[in-house]
Design an enzyme around this catalytic site. Structure first.
Site, short mmCIF file in Angstrom:
data_model
loop_
_atom_site.label_atom_id
_atom_site.label_comp_id
_atom_site.label_asym_id
_atom_site.label_seq_id
_atom_site.Cartn_x
_atom_site.Cartn_y
_atom_site.Cartn_z
N ALA A 130 0.85 -1.19 0.00
CA ALA A 130 0.00 0.00 0.00
C ALA A 130 0.89 1.25 0.00
CB ALA A 130 -0.91 0.00 1.23
N GLY A 156 0.05 -5.14 0.84
CA GLY A 156 -1.17 -5.04 0.07
C GLY A 156 -1.05 -5.70 -1.29
N GLU A 163 -1.74 -9.28 -0.66
CA GLU A 163 -3.17 -9.39 -0.37
C GLU A 163 -3.99 -9.34 -1.66
OE1 GLU A 163 -3.43 -7.52 4.11
OE2 GLU A 163 -3.05 -6.17 2.43
N GLU A 216 3.96 -5.82 7.36
CA GLU A 216 3.31 -4.75 8.12
C GLU A 216 3.75 -4.69 9.57
OE1 GLU A 216 0.39 -5.80 4.77
OE2 GLU A 216 1.82 -6.85 6.06
#
Length: 259
Positions: free
Chosen positions: A64, A110, A113, A133
């Site tokens: 992200a 992300g 993911e 993370e």
């Protein structure tokens, strides 16, 4: 063609490219654009499979866009990047169209993911995957605590999530995180080949299969088997089911319509 997302057609396959140099980070604007593009492709009957890739050779998606996190913290909003990834994932789950991820370079946070939202993951041998993370004092927020253990098991998912360690392509394949590893130069062709084989199947049967995979994952075996039997009957009664059986008996290629 949008600012961050571009798509092109290869027969019945759509090749969707995430392009946000240098590492294809998932900003809120990019996720919004990606969701809209996938929505449009999913409603196009001519598209029977979607390949998702990152632009360049450095990253599928390296995570992200962390630069957006301070503003997200200040506003205490629920509309930031983490929820955005989950929202895109829910749209992909509900799609009739299957997704193939073509993973090269870094596939982190992300990005992993997003890849886990796909039905099949084809990985270049130079790829690096992980959920880092925890190193930021955070946890995965786009599905990493939920989709990862469903793919690799509880222990391996906890190892990746708690340490933030990365794994190489060979390890990801051995753990079941990706389905196939190919030389980096062959990645696009390999992903398109898999997507093309999927696209040649009955769209109706593919949609039923994806629905079953999503809705029965956490059900008791007997309930899952009951729903599978119902799905089989739905396919058997469909026009595609009749065509597939007739084509087999007549020794000819089937012509599926999705009905």
């Amino acid at each position: 063609m949008g600012r961050y997302v571009a798509s092109e057609r290869r027969d019945a396959v759509a090749l969707v490219t995430i392009d946000n140099p240098p590492m294809n980070a998932l900003s809120a604007a990019l996720l919004e654009e990606l969701e809209a593009e996938l929505e449009e492709l999913d409603t196009d009957d001519a598209v029977r499979a979607i390949v998702l890739r990152g632009a360049g050779d450095r990253a599928f998606v390296a995570g992200a866009d962390i630069k957006e996190f301070p503003a997200l913290r200040e506003s205490a909003s629920e509309g930031g990047s983490a929820r955005g990834i989950q929202q895109v994932g829910r749209r992909m789950d509900a799609a009739r169209t299957p997704f193939v991820a073509a993973i090269r370079g870094y596939c982190l946070g992300g990005g992993l993911e997003l890849a886990m939202c796909c039905d099949v993951r084809i990985c270049a041998d130079d790829a690096t995957l992980g959920q880092p993370e925890i190193k930021l004092g955070l946890i995965p927020g786009g599905g990493g605590t939920q989709r990862l253990p469903r793919l690799v098991g509880h222990g391996r998912a906890m190892f990746l999530n708690l340490t933030g360690d990365f794994v190489d392509a060979a390890t990801a394949h051995a753990w079941g995180l990706v389905e196939k590893v190919v030389p980096a130069a062959e990645l696009e062709d390999a992903a398109l080949a898999v997507a093309g084989r999927i696209a040649s199947q009955s769209p109706h049967a593919v949609a039923v299969l994806r629905e079953l995979a999503r809705t029965t994952r956490d059900l008791p075996l007997e309930e899952g088997l009951r729903r599978e039997a119902d799905g089989f009957v739905r396919c058997l009664r469909s026009e595609d089911g009749a065509e597939g059986v007739a084509a087999f008996i007549e020794k000819r290629p089937p012509e599926f319509t999705g009905r």
